[in-house]
Design an enzyme around this catalytic site. Sequence first.
Site, PDB file in Angstrom:
ATOM      1  N   VAL A 128       0.814  -1.230   0.000  1.00 58.31           N
ATOM      2  CA  VAL A 128       0.000   0.000   0.000  1.00 58.31           C
ATOM      3  C   VAL A 128       0.845   1.276   0.000  1.00 58.31           C
ATOM      4  O   VAL A 128       0.301   2.374  -0.078  1.00 58.31           O
ATOM      5  CB  VAL A 128      -1.048   0.051   1.158  1.00 58.31           C
ATOM      6  N   ASN A 160      -7.190  -1.859   5.945  1.00 62.70           N
ATOM      7  CA  ASN A 160      -6.758  -2.416   7.223  1.00 62.70           C
ATOM      8  C   ASN A 160      -5.234  -2.450   7.392  1.00 62.70           C
ATOM      9  O   ASN A 160      -4.737  -2.450   8.522  1.00 62.70           O
ATOM     10  CB  ASN A 160      -7.340  -3.836   7.346  1.00 62.70           C
ATOM     11  N   SER A 164      -7.653   3.404  15.626  1.00 64.01           N
ATOM     12  CA  SER A 164      -7.144   2.693  16.808  1.00 64.01           C
ATOM     13  C   SER A 164      -7.600   3.429  18.051  1.00 64.01           C
ATOM     14  O   SER A 164      -7.873   4.641  18.009  1.00 64.01           O
ATOM     15  CB  SER A 164      -5.612   2.679  16.776  1.00 64.01           C
ATOM     16  N   TYR A 182       2.746   6.877  16.096  1.00 61.07           N
ATOM     17  CA  TYR A 182       1.662   5.956  15.718  1.00 61.07           C
ATOM     18  C   TYR A 182       0.309   6.630  15.999  1.00 61.07           C
ATOM     19  O   TYR A 182      -0.594   6.621  15.150  1.00 61.07           O
ATOM     20  CB  TYR A 182       1.795   4.648  16.499  1.00 61.07           C
ATOM     21  N   LYS A 211      -2.931   7.382  13.428  1.00 52.91           N
ATOM     22  CA  LYS A 211      -4.275   6.822  13.627  1.00 52.91           C
ATOM     23  C   LYS A 211      -5.300   7.927  13.898  1.00 52.91           C
ATOM     24  O   LYS A 211      -6.472   7.797  13.546  1.00 52.91           O
ATOM     25  CB  LYS A 211      -4.240   5.772  14.750  1.00 52.91           C
TER      26      LYS A 211
HETATM   27  N1  LIG Z   1      -3.429  -5.200  17.228  1.00 53.15           N
HETATM   28  C1  LIG Z   1      -3.849  -4.129  17.848  1.00 53.15           C
HETATM   29  O1  LIG Z   1      -3.799  -4.062  19.091  1.00 53.15           O
HETATM   30  C2  LIG Z   1      -4.414  -2.948  17.078  1.00 53.15           C
HETATM   31  C3  LIG Z   1      -5.006  -1.925  17.839  1.00 53.15           C
HETATM   32  C4  LIG Z   1      -5.543  -0.838  17.165  1.00 53.15           C
HETATM   33  C5  LIG Z   1      -5.498  -0.756  15.790  1.00 53.15           C
HETATM   34  N2  LIG Z   1      -4.918  -1.772  15.068  1.00 53.15           N
HETATM   35  C6  LIG Z   1      -4.911  -1.606  13.612  1.00 53.15           C
HETATM   36  O2  LIG Z   1      -5.529  -2.720  12.997  1.00 53.15           O
HETATM   37  C7  LIG Z   1      -4.942  -2.955  11.710  1.00 53.15           C
HETATM   38  C8  LIG Z   1      -4.519  -4.415  11.620  1.00 53.15           C
HETATM   39  O3  LIG Z   1      -3.503  -4.618  12.601  1.00 53.15           O
HETATM   40  P1  LIG Z   1      -3.121  -6.053  13.188  1.00 53.15           P
HETATM   41  O4  LIG Z   1      -3.090  -5.924  14.639  1.00 53.15           O
HETATM   42  O5  LIG Z   1      -3.927  -7.117  12.546  1.00 53.15           O
HETATM   43  O6  LIG Z   1      -1.592  -6.102  12.723  1.00 53.15           O
HETATM   44  P2  LIG Z   1      -0.764  -7.215  11.953  1.00 53.15           P
HETATM   45  O7  LIG Z   1       0.646  -6.732  11.994  1.00 53.15           O
HETATM   46  O8  LIG Z   1      -1.091  -8.553  12.474  1.00 53.15           O
HETATM   47  O9  LIG Z   1      -1.348  -7.074  10.475  1.00 53.15           O
HETATM   48  C9  LIG Z   1      -1.096  -5.950   9.673  1.00 53.15           C
HETATM   49  C10 LIG Z   1      -0.962  -6.412   8.236  1.00 53.15           C
HETATM   50  O10 LIG Z   1      -0.653  -5.258   7.436  1.00 53.15           O
HETATM   51  C11 LIG Z   1       0.301  -5.670   6.483  1.00 53.15           C
HETATM   52  N3  LIG Z   1       1.083  -4.550   5.950  1.00 53.15           N
HETATM   53  C12 LIG Z   1       2.035  -3.837   6.571  1.00 53.15           C
HETATM   54  N4  LIG Z   1       2.593  -2.970   5.715  1.00 53.15           N
HETATM   55  C13 LIG Z   1       1.964  -3.143   4.534  1.00 53.15           C
HETATM   56  C14 LIG Z   1       2.099  -2.548   3.246  1.00 53.15           C
HETATM   57  N5  LIG Z   1       3.020  -1.607   3.002  1.00 53.15           N
HETATM   58  N6  LIG Z   1       1.273  -2.952   2.253  1.00 53.15           N
HETATM   59  C15 LIG Z   1       0.351  -3.924   2.474  1.00 53.15           C
HETATM   60  N7  LIG Z   1       0.195  -4.540   3.653  1.00 53.15           N
HETATM   61  C16 LIG Z   1       0.996  -4.151   4.672  1.00 53.15           C
HETATM   62  C17 LIG Z   1       1.211  -6.631   7.248  1.00 53.15           C
HETATM   63  O11 LIG Z   1       1.984  -7.431   6.364  1.00 53.15           O
HETATM   64  C18 LIG Z   1       0.205  -7.408   8.057  1.00 53.15           C
HETATM   65  O12 LIG Z   1      -0.239  -8.567   7.389  1.00 53.15           O
HETATM   66  C19 LIG Z   1      -3.791  -1.966  11.577  1.00 53.15           C
HETATM   67  O13 LIG Z   1      -4.191  -0.864  10.803  1.00 53.15           O
HETATM   68  C20 LIG Z   1      -3.528  -1.555  13.011  1.00 53.15           C
HETATM   69  O14 LIG Z   1      -2.933  -0.286  13.107  1.00 53.15           O
HETATM   70  C21 LIG Z   1      -4.380  -2.868  15.692  1.00 53.15           C
END
Ligand SMILES: NC(=O)c1ccc[n+]([C@@H]2O[C@H](COP(=O)([O-])OP(=O)(O)OC[C@H]3O[C@@H](n4cnc5c(N)ncnc54)[C@H](O)[C@@H]3O)[C@@H](O)[C@H]2O)c1
Length: 258
Positions: free
Chosen positions: A63, A89, A141, A154, A158
Amino acid sequence: MRLKDKIVILTGAASGIGRATAILFAKEGAIQIISDINKEGLKETYKLITKGKENTIIMKVDVTKPAEIKDMIDITIEKYGRIDILICNAGVVKVGPIEDFPDEDYDLLIDVNLKGTYYTCKYTVPYFKKQRYGVIITLSSVAAHMGKIYHANYCSTKSGVLGFTRALSLDLAPYGIRVNSVSPGATDTPMLQNDVSKQAKDRGVDYNVVKREFEEERVMGRWARPEEIATGILFLATDESSYINGVDLRIDGGWKIR
Ligand SMILES: NC(=O)c1ccc[n+]([C@@H]2O[C@H](COP(=O)([O-])OP(=O)(O)OC[C@H]3O[C@@H](n4cnc5c(N)ncnc54)[C@H](O)[C@@H]3O)[C@@H](O)[C@H]2O)c1
């Protein structure tokens, strides 16, 4: 099935919340293009889809590369003639004190979390406008709602996603397009696990010590499972939420209530 034959584009599907969403949406009858920068992780997600595999296409898309995003969207339109639901996402987290924060980590946060979301919407919206229908869900987030130690950069991305989503919902409502965000709290995915590992290493304590502290901070005393975030995304994607527009759905177990 709540998403029967809906055409869905999902980014960041190789892991965590994206993976749980892909599995759930497949069960609900969606026709999906699931994408990620991590092809191996995508293949693993595909393997884990038990129902709806035949309606799932995996695509390696970074992305931070607008041309790759555009190709994914154009290919989807060529193949299916429309897109119903877009889920932005893909995300990264980088933490640390500001004076030591590597500039390349800062750029990555902006490029993935903010610009990645922007470009994915930018290339989809013309089709949505033509259809006069579409649903966009972005991933913000709980970090957009509260400060967190060493998370300033971060948090800023967000918060940016939150503002972007809210404002975009105004622009697109006249075209029958709904735009909402989901703000997960601490969710047990590789993103959070890596975050905790780094903090444990920086402080010279065990991973489980930091994890326990994180959990105790939460109102419900535990992290969310990625599936618990995916069900919220599903609700916003279906017509069950047909009058919900411009909102942020916090799925944080009540963390923000304090
Ligand atoms: N896990 C948490 O506690 C949490 C809390 C709040 C928000 N989020 C948000 O939820 C979303 C999903 O997070 P998650 O926890 O599943 O994390 P994760 O790291 O398990 O998954 C994130 C995915 O994004 C992909 N990614 C990263 N850079 C990329 C790029 N340049 N192009 C395409 N894909 C890319 C990664 O390869 C990974 O598969 C994110 O936007 C994150 O900021 C997560």
